[in-house]
Design an enzyme around this catalytic site. Structure first.
Site, PDB file in Angstrom:
ATOM      1  N   SER A   9       0.846  -1.181   0.000  1.00  0.00           N
ATOM      2  CA  SER A   9       0.000   0.000   0.000  1.00  0.00           C
ATOM      3  C   SER A   9       0.894   1.248   0.000  1.00  0.00           C
ATOM      4  O   SER A   9       1.650   1.454  -0.939  1.00  0.00           O
ATOM      5  CB  SER A   9      -0.957  -0.037   1.196  1.00  0.00           C
ATOM      6  OG  SER A   9      -1.978   0.912   1.061  1.00  0.00           O
ATOM      7  N   HIS A  39      -7.374  -5.472  -1.405  1.00  0.00           N
ATOM      8  CA  HIS A  39      -6.208  -4.791  -0.844  1.00  0.00           C
ATOM      9  C   HIS A  39      -5.467  -5.659   0.171  1.00  0.00           C
ATOM     10  O   HIS A  39      -4.360  -5.321   0.576  1.00  0.00           O
ATOM     11  CB  HIS A  39      -6.656  -3.479  -0.197  1.00  0.00           C
ATOM     12  CG  HIS A  39      -5.550  -2.496  -0.016  1.00  0.00           C
ATOM     13  ND1 HIS A  39      -4.801  -2.008  -1.067  1.00  0.00           N
ATOM     14  CD2 HIS A  39      -5.042  -1.904   1.104  1.00  0.00           C
ATOM     15  CE1 HIS A  39      -3.899  -1.152  -0.602  1.00  0.00           C
ATOM     16  NE2 HIS A  39      -4.023  -1.077   0.702  1.00  0.00           N
TER      17      HIS A  39
END
Length: 713
Positions: free
Chosen positions: A565, A683
Site C-alpha cells: 500500500s 487490498h
C-alpha cells in the site's frame, strides 16, 4: 467499548546464484502506448498507459493485458528453485490454531477460531467461559474459492443477536446481516453499500451503520467515495425504510461513523475529512431519543485533533486525545454539563498512548515504548494500579470490556511467537491463558533484537532484526528482507508472520524499520514523514539498508525490500532513488501514480499524507518522488515483483498496472520487472489462506533467488 490489518539448513551464496542467467528478465508482453499528454503548472507529463486505469471487468483490452502478464509471471515464478520449499514450509507454519480475543455479552463468549489452514476463520460462541464451543458462522461455506470473508461482527447488548459484515472477493464494500444466536437463522434481509463503517447496536431493536450512495452501474470499484452518511436500521424492516441519522450534504467529502457506549445511553459520532486522526465529535443522548430523535450535540468542532471515546459511566465520558498532548492523554467530560469543560485523567507521558479501554471500574491504557507494547491499569480517576507484564518484545491488543465486569481478554505476539490469548482480571491482576497455539517451531531458536540507526538528517530510527540464533551467533552476513511502511500514522510493531519466519528459518534475516510517517513516536513522528517531509520516509528506509550492510547483517548484494500500500509506494520510490542498494523488491498494492491518486475510490482521503495534486506546491513535491514518473532509464534496477489484485478498490490496480508497464518499457538491466495479479482478491483483508500461502511463497522465492538465499532440505 472502543471506537475509532522445523528449521532448515541452508546454503547462502555470497552473490546472485550461478544459474541467474536462466532467470533473467523474460520477454515481456507488449503493452500499447497511448498518446495522452497533459500540462501541469507549465510541465508536460506523458501518461501513455492511462488506458490501464480502466476496470478489468469493463475493458477487454485491460483484461487481455492482465492475462498476458500473469502468464509470463506465473511461468517465471513456477521455475524458481526455492518455490516449492517456501510453499511447503509457509503452509506448515500457517497450520496452527488461531483465536481472536473473545467479546463477552451477557454470558455469551464470541470469538473466531481457525483450525490452521481453513481459508476463513469461523465464528464460535460459548455459553459461559467454560461452556462448549458452538459454531455460529462458517464463512468457508459461503464461496467455493474461499474468497468471501467474515469481516466484522458485533453481538447485541444481551448477546442474543449478532450483527456481522460480509466481504466478497476482497472489496471494501460490505454486506450487513443479523443472526439469531440461539437458532442460527438470519433476521431480515441484507443491508448493502456499507463501506468504511463501524457497527453499533441501539438496544436490541436495531443498529447504526455508515454507507455511501449506490454507485452507478460499472463504477463499484473505481468511483470516488463521497456523501457518506450514518443510518439506523430497525430489525424487521427493509433497508429502504432505514432512518437517516447524520449526514453533511453541504460537505460531501466528510466521513461519518458512529458508536454506542456499553450502557446504551450515548451515541458518539465521528466526522473526518481524510486519513488524519482529526475529528469533529457529536453526541446523541439515546435516553432522550423518543422526544429529541437523533438530535446530535456538537462536542468537538474544528477538525484539529484526534479524539477516541473509551466509554461512559452515567453522564461522564472518557476520551483519548492528542489535544495539547502530541503523545496523547486521557481526559473526561460531563455530557450533562459540557460547558464545564474537560478534566485531565492521565497526563501525557514520554511514550504515545496506542489505545485505552474501560474494564470494570478501571482503565487499561496501552502504550508504545520504542514500537513495542506496554500496558497499565489505573482507576477511573487515573491513579496507577499496576503494569501488565508481557512476555518480552511484542505486540499486545484487545483489552475490551464493560464497566460492569472486571474480565477482559488480550492477545500477545512477536516475530517468533504466534498469538496467544489471555484472560485478565483487572481487579486482581491475574492473567491466565485462554488459548495458546501449538506451533511447528521453537521460539527459542530465534533471536529478536532492536537496534537504532541514524538517518540522513541525523534522526535516530529504531529497527527490529530477526535471525536464527545460530546465524546471529556466527556473525555471518546473510540475505535480508527489509520491510517498511512510513505513513498515515500507522505504527509497525512486532507480530507473527509465517512467511517472514520461513525466510528466517531458511537462514536469512528479517528487518522491520520504524521509519517516519508512522505513529511510533506520536504526532511529530507522523508529521516528519508526510507531505513536504515525505522524502524523510525514503531517506530513513535507504539509511536502514545502508545500516544493515555496514553492520554486517547482510551482504551488499543480498538486500531485498518489501512494502504494501503506502509501503508499495515506498519500495517504488527508493528503487528509483537508490537502485544500486537493493538486489530485489516486492511492491505490493502500491500507490504508484502520485499525480492521479485522488481520482479513484478512497484516494481522495490520502491528501492528508500526500498533499493535493491540483496545488502547484504539492504537485511539485509529488512529481519529485512519484514511482511512475521517476523511473531511471538505462540503469540497472533491482529485480522487482509488483503484486496487486483485480478487486482492490482501496488502491486501484491501475496504479500497479501503469507502473509495471513503464518499468518494462525501459532498459533496466537483466533483472526482471514482473507483476503478479490476483483474482477475486482486494487490498489484503479477507484473502483466503490458500491464496495467501501461494502469494507469500511466490514473493519469498523471487526475493530469495535474487539475494542468494538458497534453502535446502
Amino acid at each position: 467499548m472502543r471506537f475509532p490489518i522445523v528449521a532448515a539448513s541452508l546454503l547462502v551464496a555470497s552473490s546472485i546464484p550461478a544459474s541467474a542467467q536462466d532467470m533473467t528478465a523474460p520477454e515481456y508482453p507488449e503493452t500499447r502506448r497511448g498518446d495522452v499528454v497533459e500540462t501541469f503548472f507549465g510541465e508536460e507529463v506523458a501518461d501513455p498507459y492511462r488506458w490501464l486505469e480502466d476496470d478489468v471487468r469493463n475493458n477487454p483490452e485491460v483484461a487481455d493485458w492482465v492475462d498476458r502478464q500473469n502468464a509470463v509471471t506465473d511461468a517465471y515464478l513456477e521455475a524458481l528453485p526455492a518455490r516449492a520449499w517456501f510453499e511447503e514450509r509457509i503452509g506448515e507454519l500457517y497450520d496452527y490454531e488461531r483465536f481472536s480475543t473473545p467479546v463477552v455479552r451477557g454470558d455469551h463468549y464470541f470469538y473466531t477460531r481457525n483450525s490452521g489452514l481453513q481459508n476463513q476463520s469461523p465464528l464460535y460462541v460459548r455459553d459461559g467461559l467454560d461452556g462448549e464451543p458452538r459454531l455460529l458462522l462458517d464463512p468457508n461455506e459461503w464461496a467455493d474459492d474461499g474468497a468471501t470473508a467474515l469481516s466484522g461482527w458485533v453481538p447485541s447488548p444481551d448477546g442474543s443477536k449478532l450483527l456481522y459484515s460480509v466481504q466478497d472477493g476482497g472489496t471494501d464494500w460490505r454486506i450487513l446481516r443479523v443472526l439469531d444466536v440461539a437458532t442460527g437463522e438470519q433476521i431480515g434481509g441484507d443491508i448493502r453499500w456499507a463501506k468504511f463503517t463501524s457497527l453499533a447496536w441501539v438496544g436490541e431493536e436495531g443498529f447504526l451503520y455508515s454507507r455511501f450512495p449506490e454507485p452507478e452501474e460499472g463504477e463499484d470499484f473505481q468511483a470516488l467515495n463521497m456523501d457518506q452518511a450514518i443510518y439506523y436500521h430497525a430489525l424487521g424492516t427493509e433497508q429502504s425504510a432505514d432512518e437517516l441519522v447524520f449526514a453533511t450534504p453541504d460537505a460531501p467529502e466528510r466521513n461519518h461513523t458512529a458508536g454506542v457506549t456499553d450502557d446504551g445511553r450515548w451515541m458518539v459520532i465521528y466526522s473526518s475529512t481524510g486519513t488524519d486522526a482529526r475529528y469533529e465529535v457529536h453526541v446523541v443522548d439515546l435516553a432522550a431519543r423518543e422526544t429529541n430523535g437523533w438530535h446530535a450535540t456538537p462536542l468537538i468542532t474544528g477538525f484539529e485533533h484526534s479524539w477516541s471515546a473509551i466509554d461512559s459511566v452515567g453522564s461522564r465520558m472518557w476520551f483519548v486525545t492528542n489535544q495539547d498532548a502530541p503523545l496523547y492523554r486521557v481526559v473526561s467530560i460531563d455530557l450533562e454539563d459540557i460547558e464545564a469543560g474537560w478534566t485531565e485523567v492521565i497526563a501525557e507521558r514520554e511514550q504515545p498512548i496506542a489505545d485505552a479501554g474501560m474494564v470494570g471500574e478501571y482503565l487499561v491504557v496501552e502504550y508504545l515504548e520504542d514500537a513495542s507494547s506496554s500496558a497499565y491499569v489505573t482507576t477511573l480517576d487515573g491513579e496507577p494500579v499496576r503494569e501488565i507484564e508481557f512476555a518480552g518484545i511484542g505486540s499486545a491488543g484487545g483489552f475490551g470490556g464493560t464497566p460492569d465486569s472486571n474480565e477482559t481478554f488480550y492477545s500477545f505476539s512477536s516475530f517468533n511467537r504466534a498469538g496467544t490469548i489471555y484472560r485478565y482480571d483487572v481487579a486482581t491482576g491475574e492473567s491466565t491463558i485462554f488459548a495458546a497455539p501449538e506451533v511447528s517451531f521453537d521460539p527459542e531458536d530465534f533471536v529478536v533484537e532492536q537496534r537504532f540507526y541514524e538517518s540522513k538528517d541525523g534522526t535516530r530510527v529504531p529497527m527490529f532484526i530477526v535471525r536464527r540464533a545460530d546465524v546471529a551467533a556466527s556473525g555471518e552476513a546473510v540475505p535480508t528482507l527489509l520491510y517498511g511502511y512510513g505513513g498515515f500514522d500507522v505504527s509497525l510493531t512486532p507480530g507473527f508472520s509465517a512467511s517472514r519466519l520461513a525466510w528466517v528459518e531458511a537462514g536469512g534475516a528479517f528487518a522491520l524499520a520504524n521509519i517516519r510517517g508512522g505513529g511510533e513516536y506520536g504526532r511529530a513522528w507522523h508529521d516528519g514523514g508526510r507531505r513536504a517531509n515525505k522524502q524523510n520516509v525514503f531517506d530513513d528506509f535507504i539509511a536502514a539498508g545502508e545500516f544493515l550492510i555496514a553492520e554486517g547483517v547482510t551482504p551488499e548484494d543480498g538486500l531485498a525490500i518489501q512494502g504494501g500500500s503506502n509501503g508499495g509506494l515506498l519500495v517504488g520510490a527508493v528503487a528509483n532513488q537508490r537502485p544500486d542498494l537493493f538486489a530485489a523488491g516486492n511492491a505490493a498494492v502500491g500507490v504508484m501514480d502520485m499525480l492521479r491518486f485522488d481520482r479513484f475510490t478512497a484516494g481522495r482521503y490520502w491528501v492528508d499524507d500526500y498533499g493535493y495534486p491540483d496545488r502547484e506546491e504539492d504537485w511539485r513535491i509529488l512529481r519529485a518522488y512519484s514511482p511512475l514518473h521517476n523511473i531511471q532509464p538505462d540503469t540497472d534496477y533491482p529485480a522487482l515483483l509488483v503484486t496487486t489484485a483485480d478487486t482492490d478498490d482501496r488502491v486501484v490496480p491501475g496504479h500497479s498496472f501503469k507502473y509495471t508497464a513503464a518499468l518494462q518499457a525501459e532498459n533496466l538491466g537483466d533483472r526482471p520487472q514482473l507483476i503478479r495479479i490476483e483474482t477475486r482478491a482486494g487490498h489484503g483483508s479477507g484473502k483466503p489462506t490458500d491464496k495467501a500461502i501461494e502469494e507469500a511463497a511466490d514473493i519469498a522465492a523471487f526475493l530469495a533467488y535474487w539475494t542468494g538465499l538458497e534453502p535446502t532440505e
